[in-house]
Design a protein around this motif. Sequence first.
Motif, PDB file in Angstrom:
ATOM      1  N   THR A 286       0.655  -1.377   0.303  1.00 12.51           N
ATOM      2  CA  THR A 286       0.236  -0.365  -0.134  1.00 12.51           C
ATOM      3  C   THR A 286       0.878   1.545  -0.038  1.00 12.51           C
ATOM      4  O   THR A 286       0.465   2.553  -0.018  1.00 12.51           O
ATOM      5  CB  THR A 286      -1.247   0.521   1.151  1.00 12.51           C
ATOM      6  OG1 THR A 286       0.016  -0.057   2.666  1.00 12.51           O
ATOM      7  CG2 THR A 286      -1.757  -1.455   1.309  1.00 12.51           C
ATOM      8  N   ILE A 287       1.801   1.312   0.495  1.00 13.18           N
ATOM      9  CA  ILE A 287       2.947   2.243   0.308  1.00 13.18           C
ATOM     10  C   ILE A 287       4.579   2.146  -0.992  1.00 13.18           C
ATOM     11  O   ILE A 287       4.185   1.000  -1.283  1.00 13.18           O
ATOM     12  CB  ILE A 287       3.439   2.439   1.329  1.00 13.18           C
ATOM     13  CG1 ILE A 287       4.515   1.575   2.084  1.00 13.18           C
ATOM     14  CG2 ILE A 287       2.636   2.948   2.414  1.00 13.18           C
ATOM     15  CD1 ILE A 287       5.007   1.599   3.429  1.00 13.18           C
ATOM     16  N   LYS A 288       4.923   3.244  -1.145  1.00 15.01           N
ATOM     17  CA  LYS A 288       6.432   3.034  -1.686  1.00 15.01           C
ATOM     18  C   LYS A 288       6.799   3.282  -1.289  1.00 15.01           C
ATOM     19  O   LYS A 288       8.059   3.780   0.644  1.00 15.01           O
ATOM     20  CB  LYS A 288       6.013   5.366  -2.825  1.00 15.01           C
ATOM     21  CG  LYS A 288       7.343   4.613  -3.277  1.00 15.01           C
ATOM     22  CD  LYS A 288       7.962   5.958  -3.974  1.00 15.01           C
ATOM     23  CE  LYS A 288       8.369   6.552  -5.240  1.00 15.01           C
ATOM     24  NZ  LYS A 288       8.988   7.521  -5.179  1.00 15.01           N
ATOM     25  N   LEU A 289       7.692   1.577  -1.399  1.00 13.90           N
ATOM     26  CA  LEU A 289       9.097   1.264  -0.829  1.00 13.90           C
ATOM     27  C   LEU A 289      10.362   2.011  -1.113  1.00 13.90           C
ATOM     28  O   LEU A 289      10.344   2.019  -2.727  1.00 13.90           O
ATOM     29  CB  LEU A 289       9.439   0.044  -1.024  1.00 13.90           C
ATOM     30  CG  LEU A 289       8.490  -0.630  -0.788  1.00 13.90           C
ATOM     31  CD1 LEU A 289       8.235  -2.412  -0.830  1.00 13.90           C
ATOM     32  CD2 LEU A 289       7.671  -1.416   1.075  1.00 13.90           C
ATOM     33  N   SER A 290      11.053   2.472  -0.318  1.00 13.52           N
ATOM     34  CA  SER A 290      12.154   2.440  -1.264  1.00 13.52           C
ATOM     35  C   SER A 290      13.052   1.346  -1.010  1.00 13.52           C
ATOM     36  O   SER A 290      12.723   0.074  -1.105  1.00 13.52           O
ATOM     37  CB  SER A 290      13.327   3.051   0.479  1.00 13.52           C
ATOM     38  OG  SER A 290      13.667   2.213   1.416  1.00 13.52           O
ATOM     39  N   LEU A 291      14.229   1.157  -1.403  1.00 12.24           N
ATOM     40  CA  LEU A 291      15.230   0.423  -2.375  1.00 12.24           C
ATOM     41  C   LEU A 291      15.786  -0.461  -0.669  1.00 12.24           C
ATOM     42  O   LEU A 291      15.577  -1.922  -1.431  1.00 12.24           O
ATOM     43  CB  LEU A 291      16.447   0.513  -2.707  1.00 12.24           C
ATOM     44  CG  LEU A 291      16.849  -0.256  -3.901  1.00 12.24           C
ATOM     45  CD1 LEU A 291      16.890  -1.167  -4.283  1.00 12.24           C
ATOM     46  CD2 LEU A 291      18.766   0.161  -4.211  1.00 12.24           C
TER      47      LEU A 291
END
Length: 328
Positions: A286-291
């Motif tokens: 549901t969220i934008k993940l960091s690398l």
Amino acid sequence: MDLPISVIVPVYNVAPFLRKCIDCIIVQSFKDFELLLIDDGSHDESVNICDEYALKDGRIHVVHQINAGVTAARRKGVEMARGNWLCFVDGDDMLPKDALLDLYNNGAEGVDIVIGNQIHMVDEQGNNVRKICTQSSSDDWSNIDFLKALLEGKTPLSVCGKLYRRNLFDSLVFDLPKSIPYGEDYIMNVRLAVKVQKVRAIDRHVYNYVQHKNSCMHTFQNTWEYAKKMNDFLLQPIKAHGLEEVCKKSIFYAHIHMLLEVLIDNDPGLFKKDSFFVEIKEYAKTIKLSLREWMVLKMVACPFRLRCFVIEVARKLSRLFRKLFWWV
């Protein structure tokens, strides 16, 4: 009569380090404090060292108790304390000379906790090894700001290197079983975070963590089952104060850190079909993940032997880059 500061030092079999610890406290540039040495059932020379220093300096008071763990020792210190502010120091660590002064000078009206953002790791001779927490700014935080900073690892998790208002502490703060030997500082800070009005973070060097092979950091073996137990304790005060939704993203950061720690310790009990891991992974959709976050989640899905190999390579590279950065 109340004092400005009570310094509380739990002591358990730290004889090789204890004199240096006490010496750096009694020579602080800020003089108006009491030092409470809580001997938690030591069976080495620590017992005699505590009594020796109490005879030399009237500010020092000693309690000898049956071993009950560091949390119980801190609880005893808080019960005894006459200071309006409390400062915790581990018996094998050291304070820079102006630590108490820098912290106390920032304890303005309305501030409940003062945090020193700079903690150094030193060797047993007191030589710098590396900075383990540095932030270049000073800020005032609300309880939500502080709670999020803790969960996201943006402020030191230790209870050391801080000043706490004594009136923050009740019996629930220390309500932890002895089976929690690692991460108890983290839990304690989360329990305090939901209660505070204002926290002040200052860009000052206030604590030296002494690196040695017998410290808990070096001897504790993390497991996924222990991480899940830790998570239950962390979420208790957050849920009780209705803050789970407002801190949802920060809780995810905390879960990623738990995953990373267990990955580093190569626990085969962490696997991709574990129900708690599945829950974390579902939220991640549901969220934008960091690398970094994406890689941690992917690593859990790797076969155990491949995971061990990749983690070991990453650990060696990390040590190399850290050494290079320290000498730049």
